[in-house]
Design a protein around this motif. Structure first.
Motif, PDB file in Angstrom:
ATOM      1  N   PHE A   1     -49.706 -39.997  -2.857  1.00  0.00           N
ATOM      2  CA  PHE A   1     -49.647 -39.838  -1.407  1.00  0.00           C
ATOM      3  C   PHE A   1     -50.946 -39.249  -0.863  1.00  0.00           C
ATOM      4  O   PHE A   1     -51.433 -39.652   0.195  1.00  0.00           O
ATOM      5  CB  PHE A   1     -48.474 -38.959  -0.985  1.00  0.00           C
ATOM      6  N   GLY A   2     -51.510 -38.293  -1.571  1.00  0.00           N
ATOM      7  CA  GLY A   2     -52.775 -37.708  -1.139  1.00  0.00           C
ATOM      8  C   GLY A   2     -53.890 -38.734  -1.092  1.00  0.00           C
ATOM      9  O   GLY A   2     -54.661 -38.790  -0.133  1.00  0.00           O
ATOM     10  N   ALA A   3     -53.977 -39.561  -2.120  1.00  0.00           N
ATOM     11  CA  ALA A   3     -55.003 -40.607  -2.147  1.00  0.00           C
ATOM     12  C   ALA A   3     -54.789 -41.609  -1.026  1.00  0.00           C
ATOM     13  O   ALA A   3     -55.751 -42.046  -0.374  1.00  0.00           O
ATOM     14  CB  ALA A   3     -54.991 -41.319  -3.495  1.00  0.00           C
ATOM     15  N   PHE A   4     -53.531 -41.963  -0.761  1.00  0.00           N
ATOM     16  CA  PHE A   4     -53.248 -42.900   0.322  1.00  0.00           C
ATOM     17  C   PHE A   4     -53.673 -42.332   1.675  1.00  0.00           C
ATOM     18  O   PHE A   4     -54.279 -43.028   2.493  1.00  0.00           O
ATOM     19  CB  PHE A   4     -51.767 -43.267   0.353  1.00  0.00           C
ATOM     20  N   PHE A   5     -53.357 -41.070   1.922  1.00  0.00           N
ATOM     21  CA  PHE A   5     -53.689 -40.489   3.224  1.00  0.00           C
ATOM     22  C   PHE A   5     -55.187 -40.226   3.365  1.00  0.00           C
ATOM     23  O   PHE A   5     -55.713 -40.250   4.487  1.00  0.00           O
ATOM     24  CB  PHE A   5     -52.871 -39.232   3.479  1.00  0.00           C
ATOM     25  N   ILE A   6     -55.879 -39.987   2.273  1.00  0.00           N
ATOM     26  CA  ILE A   6     -57.342 -39.889   2.353  1.00  0.00           C
ATOM     27  C   ILE A   6     -57.924 -41.249   2.721  1.00  0.00           C
ATOM     28  O   ILE A   6     -58.791 -41.353   3.589  1.00  0.00           O
ATOM     29  CB  ILE A   6     -57.918 -39.367   1.024  1.00  0.00           C
TER      30      ILE A   6
ATOM     31  N   ASP B   1     -56.350 -43.598   4.337  1.00  0.00           N
ATOM     32  CA  ASP B   1     -55.934 -43.833   5.713  1.00  0.00           C
ATOM     33  C   ASP B   1     -56.830 -43.065   6.693  1.00  0.00           C
ATOM     34  O   ASP B   1     -57.206 -43.592   7.746  1.00  0.00           O
ATOM     35  CB  ASP B   1     -54.481 -43.408   5.888  1.00  0.00           C
ATOM     36  N   GLY B   2     -57.198 -41.853   6.341  1.00  0.00           N
ATOM     37  CA  GLY B   2     -58.073 -41.074   7.207  1.00  0.00           C
ATOM     38  C   GLY B   2     -59.451 -41.688   7.341  1.00  0.00           C
ATOM     39  O   GLY B   2     -60.029 -41.711   8.438  1.00  0.00           O
ATOM     40  N   PHE B   3     -59.991 -42.187   6.229  1.00  0.00           N
ATOM     41  CA  PHE B   3     -61.315 -42.810   6.294  1.00  0.00           C
ATOM     42  C   PHE B   3     -61.296 -44.118   7.081  1.00  0.00           C
ATOM     43  O   PHE B   3     -62.264 -44.453   7.755  1.00  0.00           O
ATOM     44  CB  PHE B   3     -61.887 -43.046   4.900  1.00  0.00           C
TER      45      PHE B   3
ATOM     46  N   PRO C   1     -61.485 -45.406  17.560  1.00  0.00           N
ATOM     47  CA  PRO C   1     -61.477 -44.349  18.574  1.00  0.00           C
ATOM     48  C   PRO C   1     -60.071 -43.885  18.942  1.00  0.00           C
ATOM     49  O   PRO C   1     -59.887 -42.747  19.370  1.00  0.00           O
ATOM     50  CB  PRO C   1     -62.169 -44.988  19.776  1.00  0.00           C
ATOM     51  N   ALA C   2     -59.071 -44.735  18.785  1.00  0.00           N
ATOM     52  CA  ALA C   2     -57.709 -44.346  19.139  1.00  0.00           C
ATOM     53  C   ALA C   2     -56.981 -43.692  17.964  1.00  0.00           C
ATOM     54  O   ALA C   2     -55.889 -43.153  18.139  1.00  0.00           O
ATOM     55  CB  ALA C   2     -56.925 -45.572  19.602  1.00  0.00           C
ATOM     56  N   GLY C   3     -57.555 -43.725  16.778  1.00  0.00           N
ATOM     57  CA  GLY C   3     -56.902 -43.185  15.589  1.00  0.00           C
ATOM     58  C   GLY C   3     -57.023 -41.671  15.506  1.00  0.00           C
ATOM     59  O   GLY C   3     -57.847 -41.040  16.177  1.00  0.00           O
ATOM     60  N   THR C   4     -56.184 -41.065  14.706  1.00  0.00           N
ATOM     61  CA  THR C   4     -56.231 -39.620  14.478  1.00  0.00           C
ATOM     62  C   THR C   4     -56.463 -39.373  12.993  1.00  0.00           C
ATOM     63  O   THR C   4     -55.518 -39.181  12.231  1.00  0.00           O
ATOM     64  CB  THR C   4     -54.924 -38.948  14.927  1.00  0.00           C
ATOM     65  N   PRO C   5     -57.727 -39.371  12.569  1.00  0.00           N
ATOM     66  CA  PRO C   5     -57.982 -39.222  11.131  1.00  0.00           C
ATOM     67  C   PRO C   5     -57.687 -37.820  10.621  1.00  0.00           C
ATOM     68  O   PRO C   5     -57.348 -37.649   9.452  1.00  0.00           O
ATOM     69  CB  PRO C   5     -59.457 -39.557  10.996  1.00  0.00           C
ATOM     70  N   TRP C   6     -57.791 -36.823  11.470  1.00  0.00           N
ATOM     71  CA  TRP C   6     -57.633 -35.449  10.989  1.00  0.00           C
ATOM     72  C   TRP C   6     -56.201 -35.162  10.580  1.00  0.00           C
ATOM     73  O   TRP C   6     -55.965 -34.370   9.665  1.00  0.00           O
ATOM     74  CB  TRP C   6     -58.123 -34.468  12.048  1.00  0.00           C
TER      75      TRP C   6
ATOM     76  N   SER D   1     -54.265 -37.355   9.147  1.00  0.00           N
ATOM     77  CA  SER D   1     -54.154 -37.951   7.805  1.00  0.00           C
ATOM     78  C   SER D   1     -54.802 -37.054   6.759  1.00  0.00           C
ATOM     79  O   SER D   1     -54.273 -36.891   5.656  1.00  0.00           O
ATOM     80  CB  SER D   1     -54.810 -39.326   7.778  1.00  0.00           C
ATOM     81  N   PHE D   2     -55.941 -36.466   7.095  1.00  0.00           N
ATOM     82  CA  PHE D   2     -56.612 -35.567   6.147  1.00  0.00           C
ATOM     83  C   PHE D   2     -55.791 -34.301   5.905  1.00  0.00           C
ATOM     84  O   PHE D   2     -55.759 -33.777   4.789  1.00  0.00           O
ATOM     85  CB  PHE D   2     -58.012 -35.211   6.631  1.00  0.00           C
ATOM     86  N   MET D   3     -55.115 -33.802   6.936  1.00  0.00           N
ATOM     87  CA  MET D   3     -54.277 -32.616   6.749  1.00  0.00           C
ATOM     88  C   MET D   3     -53.072 -32.925   5.864  1.00  0.00           C
ATOM     89  O   MET D   3     -52.714 -32.117   5.001  1.00  0.00           O
ATOM     90  CB  MET D   3     -53.824 -32.064   8.099  1.00  0.00           C
TER      91      MET D   3
END
Length: 64
Positions: free
Chosen positions: A14-19, A21-23, A29-34, A36-38
């Motif tokens: 899950f951590g690898a997936f969300f990293i 997803d964050g990248f 511009p409409a995405g919220t990468p932070w 996903s990183f949290m």
């Protein structure tokens, strides 16, 4: 209870997936990468927490 040894690695997946997803959301511009990183940070923290807890339980079972 043997499955508990392997469920901790689900947190890494899950951590690898969300990293990832964050990248992918960094350039959007409409995405919220932070967010996903949290979530990825929380998943990695849970991996180490569960691993430590599993080692303690295993040592306790060996003493019994």
């Amino acid at each position: 209870m043997n499955y508990l040894k392997y469920t901790q690695y689900v947190y890494l997946i899950f951590g690898a997936f969300f990293i990832y997803d964050g990248f992918t959301k960094l350039n959007d511009p409409a995405g919220t990468p932070w967010l996903s990183f949290m979530v990825a940070g929380l998943a990695i923290f849970m991996f180490f927490f569960r691993r430590k807890f599993a080692k303690k339980a295993e040592e306790r079972n060996k003493k019994s």
